[in-house]
Design an enzyme around this catalytic site. Structure first.
Site, PDB file in Angstrom:
ATOM      1  N   ASP A  13      15.406  16.271  39.017  1.00 30.26           N
ATOM      2  CA  ASP A  13      15.552  16.697  40.317  1.00 30.26           C
ATOM      3  C   ASP A  13      16.674  15.814  40.933  1.00 30.26           C
ATOM      4  O   ASP A  13      17.118  14.840  40.695  1.00 30.26           O
ATOM      5  CB  ASP A  13      14.480  16.291  41.192  1.00 30.26           C
ATOM      6  CG  ASP A  13      14.275  16.997  42.413  1.00 30.26           C
ATOM      7  OD1 ASP A  13      13.520  18.057  42.962  1.00 30.26           O
ATOM      8  OD2 ASP A  13      15.231  16.683  43.458  1.00 30.26           O
ATOM      9  N   HIS A  40      11.552  34.470  35.376  1.00 23.87           N
ATOM     10  CA  HIS A  40      11.448  34.295  36.956  1.00 23.87           C
ATOM     11  C   HIS A  40      10.376  34.553  37.735  1.00 23.87           C
ATOM     12  O   HIS A  40       9.892  35.781  37.667  1.00 23.87           O
ATOM     13  CB  HIS A  40      12.407  35.029  37.715  1.00 23.87           C
ATOM     14  CG  HIS A  40      12.756  34.769  39.051  1.00 23.87           C
ATOM     15  ND1 HIS A  40      13.419  33.754  39.639  1.00 23.87           N
ATOM     16  CD2 HIS A  40      12.072  35.382  40.115  1.00 23.87           C
ATOM     17  CE1 HIS A  40      13.194  33.519  40.786  1.00 23.87           C
ATOM     18  NE2 HIS A  40      12.472  34.815  41.456  1.00 23.87           N
ATOM     19  N   ASN A  54       5.018  23.504  45.065  1.00 19.64           N
ATOM     20  CA  ASN A  54       5.059  24.036  46.534  1.00 19.64           C
ATOM     21  C   ASN A  54       5.279  25.255  46.338  1.00 19.64           C
ATOM     22  O   ASN A  54       6.281  25.889  45.665  1.00 19.64           O
ATOM     23  CB  ASN A  54       6.396  23.167  47.465  1.00 19.64           C
ATOM     24  CG  ASN A  54       6.153  21.949  47.523  1.00 19.64           C
ATOM     25  OD1 ASN A  54       5.021  21.139  47.811  1.00 19.64           O
ATOM     26  ND2 ASN A  54       7.060  21.046  47.218  1.00 19.64           N
ATOM     27  N   CYS A  71      19.326  33.283  41.715  1.00 21.56           N
ATOM     28  CA  CYS A  71      18.295  32.395  41.867  1.00 21.56           C
ATOM     29  C   CYS A  71      18.811  31.002  41.226  1.00 21.56           C
ATOM     30  O   CYS A  71      19.226  31.025  40.064  1.00 21.56           O
ATOM     31  CB  CYS A  71      17.052  32.951  41.056  1.00 21.56           C
ATOM     32  SG  CYS A  71      15.823  31.493  40.694  1.00 21.56           S
ATOM     33  N   HIS A 109       6.743  19.708  40.147  1.00 22.23           N
ATOM     34  CA  HIS A 109       7.618  18.399  40.336  1.00 22.23           C
ATOM     35  C   HIS A 109       6.519  17.342  39.617  1.00 22.23           C
ATOM     36  O   HIS A 109       5.226  17.321  39.783  1.00 22.23           O
ATOM     37  CB  HIS A 109       7.401  17.929  41.790  1.00 22.23           C
ATOM     38  CG  HIS A 109       8.249  18.777  42.744  1.00 22.23           C
ATOM     39  ND1 HIS A 109       9.557  18.285  43.158  1.00 22.23           N
ATOM     40  CD2 HIS A 109       8.131  20.053  43.352  1.00 22.23           C
ATOM     41  CE1 HIS A 109      10.029  19.271  44.050  1.00 22.23           C
ATOM     42  NE2 HIS A 109       9.151  20.276  44.079  1.00 22.23           N
ATOM     43  N   CYS A 146      17.264  29.933  38.021  1.00 22.82           N
ATOM     44  CA  CYS A 146      17.745  30.729  37.027  1.00 22.82           C
ATOM     45  C   CYS A 146      19.120  30.504  36.431  1.00 22.82           C
ATOM     46  O   CYS A 146      19.471  30.341  35.086  1.00 22.82           O
ATOM     47  CB  CYS A 146      17.752  32.502  37.138  1.00 22.82           C
ATOM     48  SG  CYS A 146      16.055  33.056  37.487  1.00 22.82           S
ATOM     49  N   HIS A 170       8.245  26.382  40.391  1.00 21.20           N
ATOM     50  CA  HIS A 170       8.456  24.831  39.589  1.00 21.20           C
ATOM     51  C   HIS A 170       7.584  23.823  39.822  1.00 21.20           C
ATOM     52  O   HIS A 170       6.428  24.006  40.850  1.00 21.20           O
ATOM     53  CB  HIS A 170       9.838  24.268  40.133  1.00 21.20           C
ATOM     54  CG  HIS A 170      10.071  24.163  41.625  1.00 21.20           C
ATOM     55  ND1 HIS A 170      10.091  25.399  42.227  1.00 21.20           N
ATOM     56  CD2 HIS A 170       9.790  23.360  42.460  1.00 21.20           C
ATOM     57  CE1 HIS A 170      10.456  25.027  43.623  1.00 21.20           C
ATOM     58  NE2 HIS A 170      10.037  23.697  43.801  1.00 21.20           N
TER      59      HIS A 170
HETATM   60  P1  DGP Z   1      10.949  22.602  46.646  1.00 22.36           P
HETATM   61  O1  DGP Z   1      11.181  21.817  47.882  1.00 22.36           O
HETATM   62  O2  DGP Z   1       9.279  22.367  45.848  1.00 22.36           O
HETATM   63  O3  DGP Z   1      11.145  23.995  46.513  1.00 22.36           O
HETATM   64  O4  DGP Z   1      11.656  21.775  45.744  1.00 22.36           O
HETATM   65  C1  DGP Z   1      12.840  22.242  45.073  1.00 22.36           C
HETATM   66  C2  DGP Z   1      13.401  21.007  44.420  1.00 22.36           C
HETATM   67  O5  DGP Z   1      14.884  21.299  43.981  1.00 22.36           O
HETATM   68  C3  DGP Z   1      14.031  19.853  45.455  1.00 22.36           C
HETATM   69  O6  DGP Z   1      13.123  18.916  45.133  1.00 22.36           O
HETATM   70  C4  DGP Z   1      15.441  19.642  45.011  1.00 22.36           C
HETATM   71  C5  DGP Z   1      15.794  20.317  43.858  1.00 22.36           C
HETATM   72  N1  DGP Z   1      17.097  20.890  43.799  1.00 22.36           N
HETATM   73  C6  DGP Z   1      17.836  21.967  44.492  1.00 22.36           C
HETATM   74  N2  DGP Z   1      18.967  22.113  44.117  1.00 22.36           N
HETATM   75  C7  DGP Z   1      19.007  21.520  43.002  1.00 22.36           C
HETATM   76  C8  DGP Z   1      19.953  21.593  41.990  1.00 22.36           C
HETATM   77  O7  DGP Z   1      21.003  22.200  42.147  1.00 22.36           O
HETATM   78  N3  DGP Z   1      19.824  20.774  40.884  1.00 22.36           N
HETATM   79  C9  DGP Z   1      18.761  20.034  40.576  1.00 22.36           C
HETATM   80  N4  DGP Z   1      18.755  19.342  39.537  1.00 22.36           N
HETATM   81  N5  DGP Z   1      17.767  20.090  41.707  1.00 22.36           N
HETATM   82  C10 DGP Z   1      17.788  20.579  42.669  1.00 22.36           C
END
Ligand code: DGP
Length: 111
Positions: A29, A45, A84, A3, A99, A6, A97
């Site tokens: 993000d 998790h 989401n 994950c 946002h 995680c 998560h």
């Molecule tokens: P969602 O689409 O709601 O599952 O959003 C997942 C978010 O996670 C997306 O806005 C981009 C963010 N994200 C994906 N990979 C990484 C990462 O490796 N590091 C960080 N900081 N954010 C990430």
């Protein structure tokens, strides 16, 4: 279990920390959609809000969302909290998560 979030929580993948406590971790993000865009995750998790989310986990996340808004200086100007869950919502990381978006006027549409 593999994950991404995680691994971020464990520090195996680097992230820019905004806040952390015993139950939650908040970090920027990687693809910000607003001037302020922070993700709040529980350290345990849980897949999404569609999963069984223990009350204390949910409460801890909500406290951290509020804390992050304060730390980002967007409590008074306004902010949005989005989580989401599942394919129609385009959830891409399957670890619960939230946002936190703000720092600018957000669109009136859903998110
Ligand atoms: P969602 O689409 O709601 O599952 O959003 C997942 C978010 O996670 C997306 O806005 C981009 C963010 N994200 C994906 N990979 C990484 C990462 O490796 N590091 C960080 N900081 N954010 C990430």
């Amino acid at each position: 279990m593999d994950c991404l979030f995680c691994s971020i929580i464990k520090g195996e993948i680097p992230s820019t920390k905004v806040y952390e406590d015993d139950a939650t971790y908040a970090f920027r993000d990687i693809h910000p959609m607003a001037r302020a865009h922070v993700l709040v995750v529980p350290k345990c998790h849980v897949t999404s809000l569609a999963d069984e989310v223990p009350d204390e986990v949910y409460t801890a996340c909500m406290h951290t969302c509020k804390k992050v808004a304060e730390l980002e200086g967007i409590s008074q100007s306004g902010f949005r909290v989005v989580s989401n869950a599942g394919p129609d919502a385009c959830q891409s990381v399957h670890h619960l998560h939230f946002h936190i978006l703000g720092g600018q006027k957000l669109s009136e549409s859903m998110a």
